[in-house]
Every structure is written in C-alpha cells, then in structure tokens.
Scaffold this active site. Sequence first.
Site, PDB file in Angstrom:
ATOM      1  CB  CYS A   1      -0.613   0.100   0.853  1.00  9.52           C
ATOM      2  SG  CYS A   1      -2.132  -1.345   0.719  1.00  9.52           S
TER       3      CYS A   1
ATOM      4  CE  LYS B   1       1.869   8.562   2.105  1.00 10.59           C
ATOM      5  NZ  LYS B   1       0.312   7.526   1.605  1.00 10.59           N
TER       6      LYS B   1
ATOM      7  CB  CYS C   1      -8.123   0.172  -2.828  1.00 12.27           C
ATOM      8  SG  CYS C   1      -8.628   0.016  -0.916  1.00 12.27           S
TER       9      CYS C   1
ATOM     10  CB  SER D   1      -6.560   9.316  -2.415  1.00  7.58           C
ATOM     11  OG  SER D   1      -7.415   8.253  -2.327  1.00  7.58           O
TER      12      SER D   1
END
Length: 555
Positions: free
Chosen positions: A120, A122, A193, A470
């Site tokens: 994900c 970072k 995601c 985002s």
Amino acid sequence: MRSDMIKKGVDRAPHRSLLYATGKVKPTDLPKPFIGVCNSYVDIIPGHVHLREVGEMVKEAIREAGGIPFEFNTIGVDDGIAMGHIGMRYSLPSRELIADSAETMINAHWFDGVVYIPNCDKITPGMLMAAVRTNVPCVFVSGGPMEAGRSSKGQPLSLTSVFEGVGAYRSGKIDETELLDLEQNACPTCGSCSGMFTANSMNCLMEMLGIALPWNGTLVATSEDRHNLFREAARRVMDMVAQNIRPRDIITEEVIDDAFALDMAMGGSTNTVLHVLAIAHEAGIDYSLERINEVAKRVPYLAKISPASQYSMQDVHNAGGISAIIKELVDAGVVHPDRITVTGKTLRENVANANITNEQVIRRRDNPYSPVGGLSILYGNLAPDGAVIKVGAVAPGITSFEGEAICFNSQDEAQEGINNGTVRPGHVVVIRYEGPKGGPGMPEMLAPTSAIAGRGLDTEVALITDGRFSGATRGICVGHISPEAAEGGPLGLVEPGDRIRIDLTERRIELLVSDAELEKRRASWQPPQPKVQSGYLARYAKLVTSANTGGVLKV
Ligand SMILES: CC(C)(O)[C@@H](O)C(=O)O
Ligand SMILES: [Mg+2]
C-alpha cells in the site's frame, strides 16, 4: 560478500554463535548469500493481511535457490482507515519510518541481497527509498491489487465508490440501503484497493523502473499466478546478488523520466510525484518538478482507470497489463528501453511480446485520450514552486476554471463547509495550513474531494490545497501547492471572495489580486503556531522539506 562482515573470521565467532541460535543457519550455510526479506505484513490493512504466508513462500524459494533468508517487517498505515482524522497526519511521515527502519535492518546485518514485499501507499516508496539508499542488490514484489467489487445490481465498485457514496447520501442522492450496499461490496478481497490509486500506481511504476517483474502492478492478490511471481522474485534476487547488480544501476535519471512517462500514460496518483521525487533524491539524482511537465508534454494518455473511469486493475491486467502500455511508449520512442532490469533482460526485451487485447481499456498511441499526459504541474503566483493536478481525472471538456475563493484553515473546517452547503457552485475551496509542516504530515483529502464529487459538484467547484490527495480523488483538485501556507506561501494570503483561475492548458494557477495588495497582506501575515507539539509528528514537522522536493527530511 557483504555478509562476511558478520560471519567470517575468528572475531565473528560470537556472531556465528547467535546466528546458529536462531535455528536458521548451520555451519555449512555460511558460504551462502544472506538475503533479507523486507516484508510488510500488517493485519489491519487488506493490502497486507496475506503477506505473512507470502513471506514464508519467498523464504522457501530463497532457500531452494541457494540463499539463507531472514525476514523482518515494516509498519504500514492503511490510508483508507486513517482518512479524515488525526491518523492521516501519520501517513506520509510513515514513509520515512519505513525507509529508515529498512535501512537500519539491512546495514546492521549486512545482507547480501533483499527481497522487498510492499503493497500500500507509503510502504512501496519507503522501501524504494531504502533500496536506493542502501544500494544492496534487490528485487521488489508487491502484495497485489484487490479484485474489483460489484454492487448487488452488478455495477463495478471500488473504495472511491464508498467515499463518494457518503457525499451522495448526505446530499440525499442515495438512501441508507444503497450506501450499505456500497460499504459491503466495494472491497471484496485482500489486496490494495482496486483502482489506479496510490498503491497500484506505485506498484505499476516499479515495472517501468525495472525493479519489479512484469505483472507486478496488475496481477490480483488472490491469483495463483501471483504465487509464481513471489517465487520468481526470490530466484531473481540470487542472480542480482551473483552479478552485483544494484538498485542505483537500475534506477538512473533516465529511468526516473520513464517512471513519470508511464505515470502520464496511465494517469497515476498525484502522490507518485512526491514519492518518485523522494526516491530520486535518495538515489542522488537531482530531479526537478518542472521536468515532469516536459515528460507530460511528450507522452500520450492511454489508459483511463478508476477513479477516471470504471475500469479496475483487473481490467488493465486482462487488457495486456502494464507491459502493453510500456510497449506502446517504447514504440512511440518516448522512453529509454535499452537498460537492465531485475529480469536480467532489458526493458525492451521484457515487453517485446506484450499486446493490447482490449482497446477500450488501453488505447493505442494513435488514438489516445489526450496527446499529453494525465498529470500536470501548475505554476503561477499562487504556486511559485509548483502544484500538482491529475488532469486525467478532471471531467472531459474542462480546460480551465475561474471561481471565488472560500477559505478554510483546516481540512475539518472544509469538510463541514461542504457538508452543510456553505460551499456552492462557482467556489474554489481553499484548504491551507495542511502542508508537510503545517498539517503536519500533508494529509490526503479524499473525504472533501469525494464529498464534492459525490454531490455531483465536481465540474462546478474546484479545490486547491497545500495538502495532498488520494489516488481515488477526481475533479478540479490542485494539491501540493508550494511553498505551503505555514511556510509563508501565497496560499495563506488568499481572502474570501478573491478570484482564482486554474488553466489546465497553460498549466497555471493564479490568484487574481494585484502584487501591491498581496504585499500589503504579506506584511500583516503571522506564521501559525505548530498544531502538534510532541511526539513523532512534532519532530517530523521540524525536519520535513517542501512538497516540490518530495517532502523528504533534512539530514
Ligand atoms: C485509500 C486510498 C484510495 O488508497 C488512498 O490512500 C490513495 O492514496 O489512493
Ligand atoms: Mg493514500
């Protein structure tokens, strides 16, 4: 061998004694390379929940290939769960903790090679920063994307559908049952995601960087084929070690151009700008923000993926994957394909057999969505050091926007203003004092941008900030405005009612107020008190640099 430092010679008898005590090393193993497995198993992040088994799989494959594996784990913040509260202020700062902790493990124990397993937002850039910083031979293999969700009516869903669903519910466009349907069906499996959000953008860029294997970005986490990718990465690291091919041999200045070229072609997350600049910085490459526009001007926008369309990472995979996009860019002559990658082959060789199999999802270069890239750097009197927008996720047809400033000194106040209807069509929502220092931590603003989009206002309201977005953000949203307001940037001088103009063709962002008036306002401007006074965030705020240099920490 690097690892001789901890295992060879009479002085290292105590070290060997400890190594034997781990139960992982026998005397006959000492001549073998020691391989670190930098994993990021964390069970509150769906993108990482499956990585414990993956770590075991990778270690087994390293042993089979003749190495001795040692696993360690990093922390990870789930940006979706950390969104909209103090948690998000820790997200970008977690990148530096990950880089520093991986560096610490690799240098303290003198591994000969490293397999990095990120996924994900970072975690991938943090590990990449550590890789080029330590410059130890390595291969990256990510956890993989989530399968796309489907509503009970069969409509494609991703996390962005739920964030926008909240805005739609609050403005009465959908009811509670419909919101519940989104909540329960948008995220059906483990994995990052399912859109071209930050995690997947970075995991795709690694294919272009040549530091991960083809299919790294798009093969879903749940696929059996992904297991082969994990095992192959473990085998490849042994060759990287044997040939002493190091991360900085792979990630050069031209390769940074190429990473941005792919970003332009696939409309990656705006966060990639921060992260790739930080990686370049760690690799000792002096790469300016302006240079990204030069790449943008020569690279066509070929793939619109969620949030710019309904297509998911699975759709990209089935349409030929990232290799098919890279092949178009190679054939267009806009990247540097004759350079080494972790496959042991050149980039050109890696993509030689790639094919676009669905031209709806990945367009050919003679029929692009736009002749220029999906990301743009804007300059102007509001952003003398630059700002970033994902033009690819602005509604088609919008090339400029002029509106009236409505000012909020925090994300929370802006969220309230959008929710209670104070923000109206024609407004430019200014959210300031949310930069790397001011936030601190430059929070991602998916909640307010989704609240605007979910209300259907994404063509009538713009949002500008010194914070960030985002990968799931869409609309006229300009972020990373530099210098940030807390450092005296002009964003702090905007007053309600001022006119602001954003020109996407000219790549400009202007406050339509005279220089004399701005000077007057500057004379009475006071720097704000730091919002956080203790702990990691206070320390981070003291050390962090501006977004236009990747938000890296001062040494
Ligand atoms: C929660 C998201 C969608 O992952 C976001 O953090 C992003 O940056 O894309
Ligand atoms: Mg994020």
